[in-house]
Structure formats: structure tokens, C-alpha cells
Design a protein around this motif. Structure first.
Motif, PDB file in Angstrom:
ATOM      1  N   TYR A  13      10.600   0.540  -3.673  1.00  0.00           N
ATOM      2  CA  TYR A  13      11.655  -0.318  -3.135  1.00  0.00           C
ATOM      3  C   TYR A  13      11.664  -1.668  -3.857  1.00  0.00           C
ATOM      4  CZ  TYR A  13      14.429  -2.852   0.360  1.00  0.00           C
ATOM      5  OH  TYR A  13      15.387  -3.591   0.997  1.00  0.00           O
ATOM      6  N   SER A  14      10.465  -2.158  -4.274  1.00  0.00           N
ATOM      7  CA  SER A  14      10.376  -3.481  -4.909  1.00  0.00           C
ATOM      8  C   SER A  14      11.188  -3.542  -6.194  1.00  0.00           C
ATOM      9  CB  SER A  14       8.914  -3.826  -5.206  1.00  0.00           C
ATOM     10  OG  SER A  14       8.421  -3.038  -6.280  1.00  0.00           O
ATOM     11  N   GLY A  15      11.411  -2.352  -6.817  1.00  0.00           N
ATOM     12  CA  GLY A  15      12.249  -2.332  -8.014  1.00  0.00           C
ATOM     13  C   GLY A  15      11.567  -2.817  -9.265  1.00  0.00           C
ATOM     14  N   LEU A  16      10.245  -3.049  -9.221  1.00  0.00           N
ATOM     15  CA  LEU A  16       9.548  -3.474 -10.431  1.00  0.00           C
ATOM     16  C   LEU A  16       9.539  -2.329 -11.430  1.00  0.00           C
ATOM     17  CD1 LEU A  16       6.566  -5.430  -8.862  1.00  0.00           C
ATOM     18  CD2 LEU A  16       8.641  -6.340  -9.886  1.00  0.00           C
ATOM     19  N   ASP A  17       9.985  -2.604 -12.648  1.00  0.00           N
ATOM     20  CA  ASP A  17      10.062  -1.540 -13.642  1.00  0.00           C
ATOM     21  C   ASP A  17       8.795  -1.496 -14.485  1.00  0.00           C
ATOM     22  OD1 ASP A  17      10.262  -3.707 -15.322  1.00  0.00           O
ATOM     23  OD2 ASP A  17      12.428  -3.505 -15.585  1.00  0.00           O
ATOM     24  N   GLU A  49       0.824  -1.210   0.000  1.00  0.00           N
ATOM     25  CA  GLU A  49       0.000   0.000   0.000  1.00  0.00           C
ATOM     26  C   GLU A  49       0.860   1.263   0.000  1.00  0.00           C
ATOM     27  OE1 GLU A  49      -2.458  -0.423   3.404  1.00  0.00           O
ATOM     28  OE2 GLU A  49      -3.655  -2.079   2.548  1.00  0.00           O
ATOM     29  N   ASP A  50       2.055   1.167   0.594  1.00  0.00           N
ATOM     30  CA  ASP A  50       2.954   2.309   0.677  1.00  0.00           C
ATOM     31  C   ASP A  50       3.684   2.480  -0.658  1.00  0.00           C
ATOM     32  OD1 ASP A  50       5.059   4.090   1.172  1.00  0.00           O
ATOM     33  OD2 ASP A  50       5.146   3.505   3.290  1.00  0.00           O
ATOM     34  N   VAL A  51       3.585   3.680  -1.237  1.00  0.00           N
ATOM     35  CA  VAL A  51       4.227   3.930  -2.534  1.00  0.00           C
ATOM     36  C   VAL A  51       5.730   3.714  -2.451  1.00  0.00           C
ATOM     37  CG1 VAL A  51       4.706   5.686  -4.275  1.00  0.00           C
ATOM     38  CG2 VAL A  51       2.444   5.555  -3.238  1.00  0.00           C
TER      39      VAL A  51
END
Length: 301
Positions: free
Chosen positions: A128-132, A121-123
Motif C-alpha cells: 500500500y505504501s507504494g515504495l518502488d 509488518e503487514d506485507v
């Protein structure tokens, strides 16, 4: 392959490590900056590089995790943990380790990835997840639960046949496959797997046998005796019409794979003559059956 390795955890200054001169793995600038930002936020590496301590040169060479090490330095970390190998490593094994760490990395199941990503939920956690963008476009295309191997609850069943049983099994399974072929394909439900097990149990009980392959051979023999019933896969007996496009196995029409040799010889001679006389086209010998049947039906009418 070679002697087992005994790596140990070591803590030290990442600036004292030697990075690879040739590294097949690259990282785009924005990805690297994302990695630096994550490490800076974490204040530590959350996955460890693999390092070889070369006793001859005194160098600690990073075999895997070069980008993490560089990012740790750029993030300003004074100390990091790494996994260190101290055994002598021939050049061939160094390269093999490097390539294996890059290549054997597993794959993401899109549906699971989408579900996990949507939990964030946190942008800032999404960043941080690094999904492009490319990965996010893939997630947008996921509309049904993935059927990836990792999400299937399956079991491998191995059945061993003797040579003569194998030949009969292959013929029966091929006939079933042809009869059931259609313009669309479906996965079978787990209940059908249970039904197969129930049928095997019934067969083993009826014949007082415990061998699965023998029971399966008996089931296939029963199928052989009822080949004609497989016509249900392409023919409606009430409407007397085909129910799908494509071809149909001849054995499901004749309800047998074989016929007496004398009778077969008569049929063979007749079809040969029809083909030779041009009554049927070469390579379409099944037309003979159609013509005979049509003549019979016309006469019967």
C-alpha cells in the motif's frame, strides 16, 4: 501575487470533472494500478484534488490530482471530495497552481523513510505504501542516521558588524579556517556551540557590554593577538614536525599579520633580489623565509 483564493470542499461524481489536456506530471503504469488498488481498498480518496469551477464554461477543471481522479473513476467510486476554487482564474495562474502542486512536494529523508517502512509488518501495508524498487534500493544503502536538514536541531545565529569590524572579523575567521583546514572534516558538537555562547557571555561580562557583535569583535581581537597559537593546527612543537599535509598560514608562523614598514621594506628588497637572481622561483616568495631560517639553523648548529 494576486487576490487570495477561498477554496471550499465539494463532493460530487468524479466523472463530471474535466481532466487536464496537458499534464507535466506522469505516473508509471504499475504506480497508477497501485493507486487504483489503494483507493479501492480505502473506498475513498484520502487526499483531495484541486478543482477550478470555470463559471464561463461550466466545466470543473482538475488543476491538481488528475491521477487520483482517474484512479477514483477506475476504482469505481461514485462520489469523491475535492477542493474547489470558484474565483476567476487567469490561464497564467492556472498553470502556476498546477506546476506548484507538482514541484513543491518536499523530500523524503532516507533514514526516516527506512525506519517508518520497517515498522510496517503487514506485507499488504508495504504494498500500500507504494515504495518502488528504486526507493527500496535507496533504503538498503542507509546504514547511518541521516544528517538531512529535517533531522537536525539547529538555530540560526545572525551577527551584525560595523564595516571596520566586518573586515577584521573576516580576516580573523579566514586565518582560523586556514589553520584548522585538514584532509578530513567533522561536524562540530553542540557542546562547542555552548562553549561559544559561554565565551560571548564571559566577554560581555568582562567588558560590560551587551552587544553580541561587539563581544565577538573583542574575541576576534584576542585571537589576533594569539595567531601563533593557531600553529597547533598543523605543527607539533614537541616533535618540531608538521602534523598534517597541505599549507599553513604564514601569520601562524610569525604570530602577526603586520610588521613595521621599515622592516617590511628591507624584507621586500631582499626577496625581490632573491627572485630576480633566481635564488627562489617566481611566485614562491615564501621560499625566502625557508632559506633564511635554514641558514640560521645551520649556523646555530
Amino acid at each position: 501575487m494576486s487576490d487570495p483564493l477561498k477554496p471550499r470542499m465539494v463532493e460530487g461524481d468524479p466523472r463530471e470533472l474535466t481532466l487536464l489536456d496537458i499534464n507535466a506530471r506522469f505516473m508509471r503504469h504499475e504506480q497508477f494500478q497501485r493507486l487504483v488498488a489503494n483507493i479501492r481498498d480505502d473506498g475513498a480518496l484520502t487526499s483531495t484534488p484541486l478543482v477550478w469551477n470555470d463559471a464561463e464554461t461550466g466545466r470543473r477543471i482538475v488543476l491538481s490530482g488528475n491521477h487520483r481522479t482517474k484512479a477514483a473513476i477506475e476504482a469505481g467510486l461514485e462520489r469523491i471530495w475535492w477542493m474547489e476554487i470558484t474565483e476567476p482564474l487567469p490561464r497564467q495562474r492556472q498553470i502556476a497552481l498546477q506546476l506548484a502542486h507538482n514541484a513543491i512536494a518536499g523530500e523524503d529523508d532516507p533514514a526516516t523513510l527506512k525506519a517508518l517502512y520497517e515498522e510496517l509488518e503487514d506485507v499488504s501495508m508495504r504494498l500500500y505504501s507504494g515504495l518502488d524498487d528504486k526507493t527500496l534500493e535507496l533504503l538498503d544503502e542507509v546504514t547511518v542516521p541521516s544528517l538531512a536538514e529535517a533531522n537536525l536541531d539547529f538555530a540560526t545565529v545572525q551577527i551584525v558588524f560595523l564595516p571596520d569590524e566586518k573586515e577584521a572579523a573576516e580576516k580573523a575567521l579566514e586565518a582560523a579556517r586556514k589553520a584548522a583546514s585538514a584532509d578530513a572534516r567533522w561536524l562540530t558538537h553542540i557542546d562547542q556551540y555552548d562553549s561559544v555562547l559561554d565565551t560571548l557571555d564571559t566577554t560581555k561580562g568582562a567588558h560590560n557590554i551587551g552587544n553580541v557583535a561587539a563581544a565577538f569583535a573583542i574575541i576576534l581581537a584576542v585571537v589576533e593577538r594569539h595567531l601563533g597559537e593557531l600553529a597547533e593546527g598543523w605543527y607539533d612543537p614537541d616533535e618540531q614536525t608538521v602534523t598534517r599535509k597541505g599549507t599553513a598560514p604564514i601569520e601562524t608562523v610569525l604570530a602577526t599579520r603586520t610588521m613595521p614598514a621599515d622592516a617590511a621594506a628591507v624584507v621586500q628588497r631582499a626577496i625581490d633580489r632573491m627572485e630576480r637572481d633566481g635564488d627562489i622561483e617566481t611566485g614562491q616568495r615564501w621560499r625566502a623565509l625557508e632559506l633564511w631560517a635554514a641558514d640560521y639553523l645551520a649556523g646555530a648548529a
